[in-house]
Design an enzyme around this catalytic site. Structure first.
Site, PDB file in Angstrom:
ATOM      1  N   GLU A 179      44.992  52.195  34.459  1.00 17.35           N
ATOM      2  CA  GLU A 179      46.460  53.107  33.858  1.00 17.35           C
ATOM      3  C   GLU A 179      46.079  54.332  33.332  1.00 17.35           C
ATOM      4  OE1 GLU A 179      47.005  51.674  29.887  1.00 17.35           O
ATOM      5  OE2 GLU A 179      48.499  50.533  30.167  1.00 17.35           O
ATOM      6  N   GLU A 298      49.514  44.152  33.962  1.00 20.30           N
ATOM      7  CA  GLU A 298      49.529  43.653  32.420  1.00 20.30           C
ATOM      8  C   GLU A 298      51.467  43.149  32.189  1.00 20.30           C
ATOM      9  OE1 GLU A 298      47.158  46.142  30.245  1.00 20.30           O
ATOM     10  OE2 GLU A 298      46.245  46.678  31.599  1.00 20.30           O
TER      11      GLU A 298
HETATM   12  O1  AHR Z   1      46.066  45.339  27.425  1.00 21.81           O
HETATM   13  C1  AHR Z   1      45.718  46.220  26.441  1.00 21.81           C
HETATM   14  C2  AHR Z   1      45.403  46.952  26.726  1.00 21.81           C
HETATM   15  O2  AHR Z   1      46.828  47.547  27.267  1.00 21.81           O
HETATM   16  C3  AHR Z   1      44.470  47.592  27.523  1.00 21.81           C
HETATM   17  O3  AHR Z   1      43.651  47.884  27.684  1.00 21.81           O
HETATM   18  C4  AHR Z   1      45.292  49.001  28.299  1.00 21.81           C
HETATM   19  O4  AHR Z   1      45.039  48.504  29.576  1.00 21.81           O
HETATM   20  C5  AHR Z   1      46.646  48.847  28.572  1.00 21.81           C
HETATM   21  O5  AHR Z   1      47.142  49.635  27.746  1.00 21.81           O
END
Ligand code: AHR
Length: 504
Positions: A179, A298
């Site tokens: 990210e 994610e």
């Molecule tokens: O999954 C929780 C968080 O969400 C992770 O650390 C991050 O990559 C995202 O913003």
């Protein structure tokens, strides 16, 4: 408001397919965050722990869940992480501040413990390792790669052997940071800065091993102001050097608007399609025949608005963070998100449910106590078990309902997967909250005669949860009345339900 009670319909034919499912579509994610690692997967002294401190009860559930690629060690955590802290004798590893989650990281669990964990999960599991491109860069990434993957005869590969792991870990799949578009990220960068760094890192990593699979960071959400421009800039730098670009998305019910929440996959599908268009646009501009695929590394339901880091918990070891307790509604939405991923299996080749244990996770644990399945465990486990093979093209003709966020949305969300042995599994969600939805599926060109099973995750109480005291409150139940005759499958989908219909 539901527009009509007519049946929802679609037709399946094996010649009309989306693509083959990459098993890594059923990946997950272990971050050093809250209790995902400590008292989640790792708890020396727990009655079920093995000699390495891995909880046996949790491992059993992870195997049942059927996860494949497991992303590690973050997440936001990785952007401040020094991999060297996580190797070697445990009692000599430093305690460090983890800026991402305002916790203290002890490194009692590190790289070699993670590899042992992945191997304990089973042969279907593989590590997906992220390198730190926040506070670090090219040098540290290739040093980690040498430590992890080089057989022997160099300082870092011999150090690994001296630490007790003679055989290389052979990690094939690597994320180039996490990210990096997000201002919250330690070492956050502009697209130009990140694109250059990712390209340089990828080039160096490929100098050691050209066959690695590399994932560049895409946007951390499609609502990011830089979405699409970020991907375009990053891919212009890295197109020939990486295999995948990442997408992240989390969904939650807001302002009591359950109708829109149940349609979250509308957003996910459009996010995927726009990301694909952006990748292909850059490919066209570069006159490249190469195709960049998507790593949706994610995704989940996450009640982010209820998540706040509490100052009184600052710098604790493994505090209880992001421990969402999921309802049956959340399970139905998660099932619909899985359907969205499968419907794009031609381009989404990796996806990681974030995360695996305790932290916005399908599995919850109590320290010293039991581990249990959240409601969301069930759709994931069923999709991973039965969603292997070729995704068939499903064009739904369905009654619709009105949503504030997405306008009119089909009540039915569905996909179908044909396994190598010719059996077919239909995954279907009824987004309607009050009415059952009749379903008719015409089956062409396939010798299917039997309904093996029809199960549903649904409950009279849309808020029903699995808890420590009642861990089996929500599980898949059999659905009666589903028939297959004259090449037509008929079923009734309960209101607000996730359905798995297996045909042989
Ligand atoms: O999954 C929780 C968080 O969400 C992770 O650390 C991050 O990559 C995202 O913003």
């Amino acid at each position: 408001m539901t527009r009509s009670a007519r049946p929802a319909r679609f037709t399946l034919h094996p010649d009309f397919a989306v693509g083959d499912v990459d098993p890594r579509l059923f990946g997950s994610f272990v971050e050093h965050l809250g209790r995902c690692v400590y008292t989640g997967i790792h708890e020396p002294g727990h009655p079920t722990a093995d000699g390495a401190g891995l909880r046996g009860d949790v491992l059993d559930l992870i195997r049942e869940l059927g996860v494949t690629a497991i992303r590690y060690p973050g997440g936001n955590f990785v952007s401040g992480h020094k991999w060297e802290d996580s190797v070697g004798p445990v009692d000599q590893r430093p305690r460090r501040l983890d800026l991402a989650w305002r916790s203290t990281e002890t490194h009692r669990f590190g790289l070699s413990e993670f590899i042992r964990f992945v191997r304990a999960v089973g042969p279907q599991a593989e590590p997906m390792m992220a390198v730190n491109l926040g506070t670090r860069g090219v040098a540290e990434a290739i040093e980690l790669q040498e430590y992890a993957n080089h057989p022997s005869g160099t300082a870092l590969s011999d150090l690994r052997a001296a630490h007790g792991d003679k055989d290389p870990y052979d990690i094939r799949l690597w994320c180039l940071g996490n990210e990096m578009d997000g201002p919250w990220q330690t070492g956050h960068k502009t697209a130009e800065e990140y694109g250059r760094l990712a390209a340089e890192t990828a080039r160096a990593m490929r100098q050691i091993d050209p066959a690695l699979e590399l994932v560049a960071c895409g946007s951390s959400g499609r609502s990011m102001e830089t979405f699409a421009a970020w991907e375009a800039t990053v891919l212009a730098e890295t197109y020939d050097l990486v295999d995948h670009i990442s997408l992240h998305a989390y969904y939650e019910e807001t302002d009591g608007d359950r109708d829109s929440f149940l349609a979250s996959a509308v957003d996910m599908e459009s996010f995927i399609e726009t990301a694909v268009a952006t990748c292909d646009h850059i490919g066209a501009r570069l006159k490249s025949t190469k195709r960049i695929n998507l790593s949706f590394d994610e995704w989940n339901v996450w009640y982010q608005r209820r998540t706040a880091l509490r100052p009184e918990e600052d710098w604790q070891e493994a505090p209880r963070l992001l421990e969402d307790h999921y309802t049956v509604t959340d399970a139905v939405v998660l099932g619909s998100l899985l359907i969205a991923l499968l419907r794009h299996a031609d381009r989404v080749t990796i996806a990681c449910l974030a995360q695996l244990v305790n932290v916005i996770a399908p599995i919850l644990t109590e320290p010293g106590g039991p581990a249990w399945r959240q409601t969301t465990f069930h759709p994931f486990a069923q999709a991973s078990r039965h969603g292997r093979g070729r995704v068939l093209d499903v064009r739904v003709d369905s009654p619709t309902y009105d949503t504030a966020k997405f306008g009119a949305v089909p009540l039915l969300h569905a996909t179908a997967v044909r396994a190598d042995d010719g059996t077919v599994t239909v995954f279907a969600v009824n987004r309607g909250q009050t009415e059952p939805l009749p379903l008719e599926v015409t089956l062409l060109g396939m010798d299917l005669t039997t309904v093996v099973e029809h199960t549903a995750v649904a409950d009279a109480d849309p808020e029903a949860r699995n808890t420590l005291d009642d861990p089996e409150r929500v599980t898949p139940h059999d659905v009666a009345g589903t028939r297959l005759g004259d090449g037509v499958l008929t079923a009734t989908l309960e209101p607000l339900s996730w359905n798995v219909i297996r045909l042989a």
